[in-house]
Design an enzyme around this catalytic site. Structure first.
Site, PDB file in Angstrom:
ATOM      1  N   ASP A  23      69.145 -49.254  82.059  1.00  9.55           N
ATOM      2  CA  ASP A  23      69.100 -48.943  81.700  1.00  9.55           C
ATOM      3  C   ASP A  23      70.739 -48.182  82.706  1.00  9.55           C
ATOM      4  OD1 ASP A  23      66.777 -47.860  81.485  1.00  9.55           O
ATOM      5  OD2 ASP A  23      65.919 -47.542  83.347  1.00  9.55           O
ATOM      6  N   GLU A 209      64.326 -39.921  75.701  1.00 13.32           N
ATOM      7  CA  GLU A 209      64.209 -40.005  77.024  1.00 13.32           C
ATOM      8  C   GLU A 209      65.800 -40.610  77.375  1.00 13.32           C
ATOM      9  OE1 GLU A 209      62.391 -42.423  79.198  1.00 13.32           O
ATOM     10  OE2 GLU A 209      62.719 -44.545  78.310  1.00 13.32           O
TER      11      GLU A 209
END
Length: 440
Positions: A23, A209
């Site tokens: 991420d 997401e």
């Protein structure tokens, strides 16, 4: 506490480099150093909390720098029971650097997004408190039950639209939302969840997401987000809108808020394997780094043959003539290898001739697809300049494309790569063989 404090380096991190970066998001300081922030993740076991930090001079070689915070802030640990921080977003607002971090545990939406601030990406970072929270079972007013309950307060992205600031966030369950912030403090102006931007059906647990919203050339906005499971089927899709708060639609005009099973969203990056190279699985949770003369997609990826191992990759991101985002199939190799500025990207259709390794991202975006060696069967080619072309595929579909430079890591030579999106929602990318003609 500064991230360089030796007491924080409690693992053998010196050799990590780009590995274990999950991420990721990257920024550049005033001295030209790049700083990468990522989730507290380690492929081989537990790792301490506080947001991982790396630095680089070229976006290729990364040096582990430590952790931004000494641990999970007390309020977040109390709320979510988190032992590490996830998915940091770092942006400069005036003279202040702001880092939005997430605290949660896997499979739960009892989560929190908090804010830390610093005078420099290297820190020291000071906790400013929680921005938005969510609970696993709570129902919030205005959230559609089709999204399987309330949103999950993780995966933050700061969007600045003139005088208004927005926190775009969300993961699985209740979809992606935009919550307005106070520009002066970086905290929320009102209680969440905010405006719904995208969602997917409860049948797939709302598997979307990691949103990232950025301006489109000529006006409007694009949102990149990750679909499906981060372990294997992760991939990046896009939608566009006139406003940061939507509504976002894909290339076929489908609304990303529609969870009736249309599976909207146009692919941007998927798993793939180039000839002779390693298979790349589950690329996702992408951020965009913008510089004066180019933009990069910063994301993590897993090895097809070692799916628990993850690392950061950086790729050129470019915009078609009609302002749709496409990315290079080749990882960024640094300016020593890719010096060609966008203004000098090819404008002669002759660059399209010869043999290419071609990938149809839309065919099976959840798989690690191999490329196919072929020529580009295109007609009615129009050159828009700076690498941007339009053409018609053999089946009649009209495509907008960008041809950009790259370094083929397998054949070890500079070449051209392209990304094209057509009026049927199909996305095709390719890498040209060395013998096909002049190189960048």
């Amino acid at each position: 506490m500064a991230v360089t404090d030796p007491a924080l380096l409690d693992l053998e991190t010196a050799g990590w480099g780009a590995d274990h970066a999950h991420d990721p998001t990257a920024v550049r300081d005033d001295d030209g150093t790049y700083w990468l922030f990522s989730t507290d993740a380690y492929a081989d076991g537990p790792v301490r909390g506080g947001v991982q930090v790396r630095r680089s001079t070229d976006l290729v070689t990364w040096t582990f720098h430590g952790w931004a915070l000494p641990d999970v802030p007390t309020a977040a640990a109390s709320w979510a029971g988190a032992v590490g921080l996830w998915a940091p977003e770092v942006a400069r607002v005036g003279d202040e650097w702001r880092m939005y971090w997430s605290a949660s545990s896997f499979g739960s939406r009892t989560s929190a997004i908090g804010l830390a601030v610093a005078p420099h990406p290297a820190g020291p970072w000071t906790d400013r408190g929680l921005v938005v929270t969510s609970t696993h079972d709570g129902i919030r007013e205005g959230v559609s039950p089709h999204g399987d309950g309330p949103p999950n307060a993780i995966d933050a992205n700061l969007v600045v639209d003139g005088e208004r600031h927005w926190l775009v966030y969300g993961s699985f369950f209740g979809g992606l939302h935009a919550l307005e912030l106070d520009p002066a403090t970086g905290l929320a102006l009102a209680q969440g969840p905010g405006v719904l931007l995208a969602r997917r059906p409860a049948a797939v647990e709302g598997a979307i997401e990691g949103p990232y919203v950025l301006p489109r050339p000529g006006g409007g906005w694009a949102m990149l987000a990750s679909w499906d499971s981060l372990f294997d089927t992760y991939h990046v899709r896009a939608g566009v809108a006139d406003s940061p708060t939507g509504p976002y639609v894909d290339r076929l005009g489908r609304d990303l808020r529609d969870d009736a099973g249309t599976d909207a969203g146009t692919p941007v990056l998927t798993g793939h394997r180039l000839p002779g190279g390693p298979g790349l699985r589950g690329p996702g949770h992408a951020a965009v780094l913008t510089e004066a003369d180019r933009q990069y997609l910063v994301h993590h990826v897993r090895d097809a043959d070692r799916p628990t191992h993850h690392r950061v990759q950086v790729r050129l991101l470019a915009w078609t003539h009609d302002a749709w985002p496409v990315v290079s199939l080749l990882p960024w190799a640094g300016t020593d290898h890719e010096r060609t500025p966008a203004t000098a990207w090819p404008d002669d259709p002759a660059v399209l001739r010869g043999a290419w390794d071609v990938l149809d991202l839309s065919a099976d975006p959840r798989a690690v697809q191999p490329t196919t060696s072929s020529t580009l069967e295109v007609t009615d080619v129009v050159a828009h300049g700076s690498g941007r072309f339009a053409w018609r595929w053999g089946d009649g579909a009209r495509a907008e494309a960008v041809v950009m430079p790259g370094l083929d890591p397998v054949r070890a030579h500079p070449t051209w790569t392209f990304g094209a999106v057509d009026d049927r929602g199909r996305v095709v990318a390719g890498v040209r063989h060395a013998a096909a003609g002049p190189t960048p």
